[in-house]
Scaffold this active site. Structure first.
Site, PDB file in Angstrom:
ATOM      1  N   GLY A  45      -2.334   2.825  -9.318  1.00  0.00           N
ATOM      2  CA  GLY A  45      -2.970   1.654  -8.722  1.00  0.00           C
ATOM      3  C   GLY A  45      -3.681   2.038  -7.440  1.00  0.00           C
ATOM      4  O   GLY A  45      -3.233   2.945  -6.722  1.00  0.00           O
ATOM      5  N   GLN A  50      -7.821   0.992   0.511  1.00  0.00           N
ATOM      6  CA  GLN A  50      -7.382   2.398   0.630  1.00  0.00           C
ATOM      7  C   GLN A  50      -8.556   3.382   0.654  1.00  0.00           C
ATOM      8  O   GLN A  50      -8.394   4.524   1.059  1.00  0.00           O
ATOM      9  CB  GLN A  50      -6.444   2.755  -0.537  1.00  0.00           C
ATOM     10  CG  GLN A  50      -5.120   2.011  -0.496  1.00  0.00           C
ATOM     11  CD  GLN A  50      -4.291   2.328  -1.715  1.00  0.00           C
ATOM     12  OE1 GLN A  50      -4.420   1.681  -2.750  1.00  0.00           O
ATOM     13  NE2 GLN A  50      -3.442   3.335  -1.620  1.00  0.00           N
ATOM     14  N   CYS A  91       2.935   5.426  -2.898  1.00  0.00           N
ATOM     15  CA  CYS A  91       1.596   4.931  -2.553  1.00  0.00           C
ATOM     16  C   CYS A  91       0.698   6.116  -2.267  1.00  0.00           C
ATOM     17  O   CYS A  91       1.118   7.053  -1.568  1.00  0.00           O
ATOM     18  CB  CYS A  91       1.680   4.027  -1.325  1.00  0.00           C
ATOM     19  SG  CYS A  91       0.092   3.353  -0.809  1.00  0.00           S
ATOM     20  N   LEU A  92      -0.525   6.084  -2.791  1.00  0.00           N
ATOM     21  CA  LEU A  92      -1.468   7.177  -2.522  1.00  0.00           C
ATOM     22  C   LEU A  92      -1.790   7.274  -1.026  1.00  0.00           C
ATOM     23  O   LEU A  92      -2.208   8.333  -0.566  1.00  0.00           O
ATOM     24  CB  LEU A  92      -2.760   6.979  -3.333  1.00  0.00           C
ATOM     25  CG  LEU A  92      -2.597   7.189  -4.849  1.00  0.00           C
ATOM     26  CD1 LEU A  92      -3.858   6.748  -5.573  1.00  0.00           C
ATOM     27  CD2 LEU A  92      -2.279   8.649  -5.158  1.00  0.00           C
ATOM     28  N   HIS A 133       2.190  -4.833  -5.015  1.00  0.00           N
ATOM     29  CA  HIS A 133       1.954  -3.706  -4.098  1.00  0.00           C
ATOM     30  C   HIS A 133       0.467  -3.635  -3.709  1.00  0.00           C
ATOM     31  O   HIS A 133       0.128  -3.489  -2.524  1.00  0.00           O
ATOM     32  CB  HIS A 133       2.405  -2.407  -4.795  1.00  0.00           C
ATOM     33  CG  HIS A 133       2.135  -1.160  -4.033  1.00  0.00           C
ATOM     34  ND1 HIS A 133       3.125  -0.332  -3.545  1.00  0.00           N
ATOM     35  CD2 HIS A 133       0.972  -0.553  -3.690  1.00  0.00           C
ATOM     36  CE1 HIS A 133       2.575   0.692  -2.930  1.00  0.00           C
ATOM     37  NE2 HIS A 133       1.265   0.594  -3.004  1.00  0.00           N
ATOM     38  N   GLU A 134      -0.422  -3.762  -4.706  1.00  0.00           N
ATOM     39  CA  GLU A 134      -1.866  -3.665  -4.435  1.00  0.00           C
ATOM     40  C   GLU A 134      -2.369  -4.902  -3.691  1.00  0.00           C
ATOM     41  O   GLU A 134      -3.257  -4.812  -2.834  1.00  0.00           O
ATOM     42  CB  GLU A 134      -2.647  -3.470  -5.740  1.00  0.00           C
ATOM     43  CG  GLU A 134      -2.246  -2.244  -6.561  1.00  0.00           C
ATOM     44  CD  GLU A 134      -2.237  -0.956  -5.779  1.00  0.00           C
ATOM     45  OE1 GLU A 134      -2.993  -0.841  -4.787  1.00  0.00           O
ATOM     46  OE2 GLU A 134      -1.461  -0.047  -6.133  1.00  0.00           O
ATOM     47  N   HIS A 137      -1.927  -4.466  -0.071  1.00  0.00           N
ATOM     48  CA  HIS A 137      -2.995  -3.667   0.560  1.00  0.00           C
ATOM     49  C   HIS A 137      -4.158  -4.543   1.001  1.00  0.00           C
ATOM     50  O   HIS A 137      -4.711  -4.359   2.085  1.00  0.00           O
ATOM     51  CB  HIS A 137      -3.529  -2.610  -0.423  1.00  0.00           C
ATOM     52  CG  HIS A 137      -2.701  -1.368  -0.508  1.00  0.00           C
ATOM     53  ND1 HIS A 137      -2.435  -0.564   0.577  1.00  0.00           N
ATOM     54  CD2 HIS A 137      -2.109  -0.762  -1.563  1.00  0.00           C
ATOM     55  CE1 HIS A 137      -1.705   0.468   0.191  1.00  0.00           C
ATOM     56  NE2 HIS A 137      -1.484   0.376  -1.110  1.00  0.00           N
TER      57      HIS A 137
HETATM   58  C1  QAP Z   1       1.572   1.683  -6.371  1.00  0.00           C
HETATM   59  O1  QAP Z   1       1.126   3.979  -6.353  1.00  0.00           O
HETATM   60  C2  QAP Z   1       2.872   1.607  -7.101  1.00  0.00           C
HETATM   61  O2  QAP Z   1       3.327   9.989  -3.085  1.00  0.00           O
HETATM   62  C3  QAP Z   1       0.656   2.772  -6.887  1.00  0.00           C
HETATM   63  O3  QAP Z   1       2.303  12.345  -3.848  1.00  0.00           O
HETATM   64  C4  QAP Z   1       3.808   2.627  -7.045  1.00  0.00           C
HETATM   65  O4  QAP Z   1      -0.229   5.199  -7.628  1.00  0.00           O
HETATM   66  C5  QAP Z   1       3.167   0.498  -7.830  1.00  0.00           C
HETATM   67  C6  QAP Z   1       1.188   8.841  -5.809  1.00  0.00           C
HETATM   68  C7  QAP Z   1       5.009   2.522  -7.734  1.00  0.00           C
HETATM   69  C8  QAP Z   1       4.351   0.401  -8.511  1.00  0.00           C
HETATM   70  C9  QAP Z   1       5.263   1.415  -8.472  1.00  0.00           C
HETATM   71  C10 QAP Z   1       2.073   8.831  -4.750  1.00  0.00           C
HETATM   72  C11 QAP Z   1       0.660  10.057  -6.207  1.00  0.00           C
HETATM   73  C12 QAP Z   1       0.770   7.623  -6.490  1.00  0.00           C
HETATM   74  C13 QAP Z   1       2.432  10.011  -4.106  1.00  0.00           C
HETATM   75  C14 QAP Z   1       0.627   5.175  -6.771  1.00  0.00           C
HETATM   76  C15 QAP Z   1       1.905  11.223  -4.528  1.00  0.00           C
HETATM   77  C16 QAP Z   1       1.015  11.238  -5.582  1.00  0.00           C
HETATM   78  C17 QAP Z   1       1.156   6.385  -6.125  1.00  0.00           C
HETATM   79 CO    CO Z   2      -0.411   1.730  -2.294  1.00  0.00          CO
END
Ligand code: QAP
Ligand code: CO
Length: 167
Positions: A45, A50, A91-92, A133-134, A137
């Site tokens: 996401g 971001q 989270c990215l 979550h999004e 943001h």
């Molecule tokens: C939000 O998060 C989310 O730390 C999206 O090193 C997360 O795409 C919603 C990511 C979990 C629901 C459940 C994070 C990639 C990606 C990192 C992401 C990383 C590489 C996170």
């Molecule tokens: Co995020």
């Protein structure tokens, strides 16, 4: 085109997004860039905030094959139940950190799709977590804001140290 992703504690992640006035080719270009950026970073996401674009636009792809992009423009997310479910979120914009956050287990989302058509769907599980979550943001909020200030400060210090090393 791959876009740079802002990282916590960048103050630009606190800017509140404005509604998209018109779903046009410029928006569809940004959607393509955000999907490419999210996929390259191995994310599920990404909110426009971001990538330093402060408009109400979210992209996601929860599919195993990474071939099912979801797009939400001007989304409104409404909880559908009182009970909360925990999920280990990342989270990215907070790379390398994962913590448990509790959120309403079921939500409804109303939004526009990439063609400007109204969509409505009900979600639970990972989709419900990701939508909330999004949505955070777009309101200038991060998953670390749901943690204790001690945990949040620890993550902030570690990322600030990494950013100094990268500079
Ligand atoms: C939000 O998060 C989310 O730390 C999206 O090193 C997360 O795409 C919603 C990511 C979990 C629901 C459940 C994070 C990639 C990606 C990192 C992401 C990383 C590489 C996170
Ligand atoms: Co995020």
């Amino acid at each position: 085109m791959i876009l740079p992703i802002l990282e916590f504690p960048d103050p630009r992640l606190r800017i509140k997004a404005k509604p998209v006035a018109e779903v046009n080719d410029a928006i569809r270009g940004l959607i393509a860039d955000m999907l490419e950026t999210m996929h390259e970073a191995q994310g599920i996401g990404l909110a426009a905030t971001q990538v330093d674009r402060h408009i109400q636009l979210i992209v996601m792809d929860l599919s195993e094959a990474k071939d099912t992009p979801l797009v939400f423009i001007n989304p409104v997310v409404t909880p559908l139940c009182e009970d909360k479910a925990p999920y280990d979120e990342g989270c990215l914009s907070v790379p390398g950190f994962y913590e448990t956050v509790e959120r309403p287990a079921r939500v409804r989302v109303n939004a526009l799709d990439r063609d400007g058509r109204a969509i409505e769907l009900e979600a639970d599980g990972l989709l419900a977590v990701c939508l909330q979550h999004e949505m955070d943001h777009l309101n200038g909020k991060l998953f670390v804001d749901h943690l204790s200030s001690l945990k949040r400060e620890r993550i902030k210090k570690k990322l600030e140290k990494l950013h100094k090393q990268q500079a």
